[in-house]
Scaffold this motif. Structure first.
Motif, short mmCIF file in Angstrom:
data_model
loop_
_atom_site.label_atom_id
_atom_site.label_comp_id
_atom_site.label_asym_id
_atom_site.label_seq_id
_atom_site.Cartn_x
_atom_site.Cartn_y
_atom_site.Cartn_z
N MET A 1 -6.42 6.17 17.52
CA MET A 1 -7.41 6.15 18.59
C MET A 1 -6.82 5.61 19.89
SD MET A 1 -10.47 6.91 19.19
CE MET A 1 -11.83 6.61 20.19
N LYS A 2 -6.01 4.53 19.76
CA LYS A 2 -5.39 3.96 20.95
C LYS A 2 -4.42 4.96 21.57
CE LYS A 2 -5.61 -0.95 19.95
NZ LYS A 2 -4.84 -2.16 19.69
N ARG A 3 -3.73 5.67 20.70
CA ARG A 3 -2.77 6.65 21.20
C ARG A 3 -3.48 7.76 21.97
NH1 ARG A 3 2.48 9.26 18.83
NH2 ARG A 3 2.51 11.07 20.16
N LEU A 4 -4.64 8.22 21.51
CA LEU A 4 -5.42 9.26 22.17
C LEU A 4 -5.88 8.79 23.56
CD1 LEU A 4 -6.77 12.06 22.06
CD2 LEU A 4 -8.76 10.92 21.07
N ILE A 5 -6.36 7.58 23.64
CA ILE A 5 -6.80 7.02 24.93
C ILE A 5 -5.61 6.90 25.88
CG2 ILE A 5 -7.75 4.96 26.04
CD1 ILE A 5 -9.52 4.61 23.55
N GLU A 7 -2.85 8.71 25.84
CA GLU A 7 -2.46 10.06 26.27
C GLU A 7 -3.41 10.61 27.32
OE1 GLU A 7 -2.17 12.36 22.68
OE2 GLU A 7 -0.26 11.43 22.09
#
Length: 154
Positions: A1-5, A7
């Motif tokens: 989830m953190k990676r999606l935000i 990106e």
């Protein structure tokens, strides 16, 4: 989830940056001419209708309508000359050659939130004029009171 935000944030930053660079390369104005912000010095008195009537009785005075030409032609204070706020920077000497620095100058526009009279007043101050007043009630109040006006519609 953190990676999606993260990106999404990176994509957002890249798109904003590329937009500014594109505007810079293509010389696109990010803030169009209409968004110009004026800061007025207020080195001149603002007068109301009563004081304006007194001034009009004086002989050594020039009344300046700062509105655009089309509005001046539809109706203006009797004897007023037109120095449109939107043309003074384009043709400054055209307007200055007709004015006497020794005369009292009263400038008006549409009153209320209209800034045209202040723009013209600041222009005249920058060009050495000192006897300047701004009639803040403007043409609408003048006309509403039934005072003398002229129309130039052909």
């Amino acid at each position: 989830m953190k990676r999606l935000i993260f990106e999404i944030f990176i994509i957002f930053i890249i798109s904003i940056s590329s937009s500014f660079f594109y505007a810079l390369i293509k010389k696109i104005e990010l803030f169009p001419y209409d968004t110009k912000i004026y800061i007025f010095s207020k080195k001149y008195p603002e007068i109301k209708l009563l004081r304006t009537n007194e001034i009009l009785k004086m002989k050594n005075i020039v009344i300046v309508d700062a509105r655009e030409r089309i509005f001046y032609e539809k109706g203006h204070i009797k004897g007023a000359i037109n120095i449109p706020y939107d043309e003074i920077e384009i043709l400054p000497y055209e307007f200055l050659k007709n004015l006497d620095k020794n005369k009292e100058i009263v400038i008006y526009c549409d009153g209320g939130y209209c800034e045209a009279s202040f723009i013209v007043a600041e222009f005249l101050i920058r060009n050495g004029f000192k006897n300047i007043s701004v009639y803040i009630d403007g043409y609408p109040e003048w006309e509403k009171r039934g005072l003398q006006i002229e129309k130039n519609i052909y």
